[in-house]
Design an enzyme around this catalytic site. Structure first.
Site, PDB file in Angstrom:
ATOM      1  N   TYR A 151       0.841  -1.200   0.000  1.00 13.23           N
ATOM      2  CA  TYR A 151       0.000   0.000   0.000  1.00 13.23           C
ATOM      3  C   TYR A 151       0.874   1.247   0.000  1.00 13.23           C
ATOM      4  O   TYR A 151       0.677   2.167  -0.809  1.00 13.23           O
ATOM      5  CB  TYR A 151      -0.909  -0.024   1.227  1.00 13.23           C
ATOM      6  N   LYS A 155       1.048   3.806  -3.132  1.00 13.62           N
ATOM      7  CA  LYS A 155       0.537   5.157  -2.910  1.00 13.62           C
ATOM      8  C   LYS A 155       1.632   6.198  -3.152  1.00 13.62           C
ATOM      9  O   LYS A 155       1.356   7.307  -3.625  1.00 13.62           O
ATOM     10  CB  LYS A 155      -0.042   5.292  -1.507  1.00 13.62           C
TER      11      LYS A 155
END
Length: 264
Positions: A151, A155
């Site tokens: 993640y 991101k």
């Protein structure tokens, strides 16, 4: 800002941050189109808009969605790339331990979902003088999310992609806003009052808070929309004192893991 008659298309729009953004735009006069894996058509009824089942990892789905929106509502003025997924490092909490599938899924949704959206919507906006592209990333894209390596990495890539869009197309009329919240009360957070990482350190915001900060960033011509105002200071500390920052993050991780080597 008055959005009367403007067409706003939002991925991941059936719930959470995407739905709150739809409500905020609709309250200011916009026509709403929602895309999601589930529930978009039903959610769009709340705004008198249109919805479609869309998998953002499939560019053809986004192309068909935009074709439908143009036919029913008109050309898209604002595109919000909001769809995202979170894969954690649990149960091992090993930064390299996530499966290849988790990494690929994270990249396909969190990065390529935005790439596909930009690739499809910008050529439609440019001949009309430009438009607004909103990419909902995360504070994890500026800092880190403990226990969620894929993640965090994807991101970061999403933020970099948003910056690249702003550099490459800003002179042609594309306004890019990158939204980087910490913890927000959505399905991704679950029922917890903390997300178990750095994002939970400064409290949990409501989806409406994120939507309002996004609108303010558009109005003020800001690239970053930071619903948690502490994030800018954290990012500066991280850049200016990287070793100290990493040491502090290791300490925070130890606190989270507890004495038995797993989350408390």
């Amino acid at each position: 800002m008055d959005y009367t008659g403007k067409v706003v298309a939002i991925t991941g729009g059936a719930r959470g941050i995407g739905y709150a953004m739809a409500m905020a735009f609709h309250d200011r006069g916009a026509k709403i189109a929602l895309a999601d894996l589930n529930g978009a058509e039903e959610a769009a009824k709340d705004f008198g808009g249109v919805g479609a089942t869309v998998d953002v990892t499939k560019e053809a789905d986004i192309e068909a969605f935009l074709d439908m929106v143009e036919a029913e509502l008109g050309p898209v003025d604002v595109y919000v790339s909001n769809a995202g997924i979170l894969r954690t490092d649990e149960p091992s909490w090993d930064a390299a331990g996530a499966s290849d599938k988790d990494w690929l899924d994270s990249f396909q949704v969190n990065v390529m979902g935005a790439v596909h959206g930009a690739r499809q919507v910008w050529p439609r906006m440019k001949p009309r003088g430009g438009g607004i592209f909103v990419l909902v990333a995360s504070a994890a894209g500026l800092l880190a999310q403990i226990g969620a390596t894929s993640y965090t990495a994807t991101k970061h890539a999403a933020v970099a992609f948003a910056e690249s869009l702003a550099v490459a197309h800003g002179d042609d009329g594309l306004q890019v806003v990158c939204v980087c919240p910490q913890a927000v009360r959505t399905d991704m957070l679950g029922n917890s009052e903390s997300d178990g990482g750095i994002a939970g350190a400064d409290g949990i915001k409501e989806p409406a808070d994120v939507a309002n900060e996004m609108l303010a960033a558009i109005e003020e011509k800001r690239f970053l929309a930071l619903p948690h105002d502490t994030v800018a200071g954290y990012e500066q500390a991280r850049a200016g004192q990287r070793d100290r920052w990493l040491g502090g993050m290791r300490k925070f991780r130890r606190m989270m893991m507890g004495d038995r080597g797993r989350p408390v």
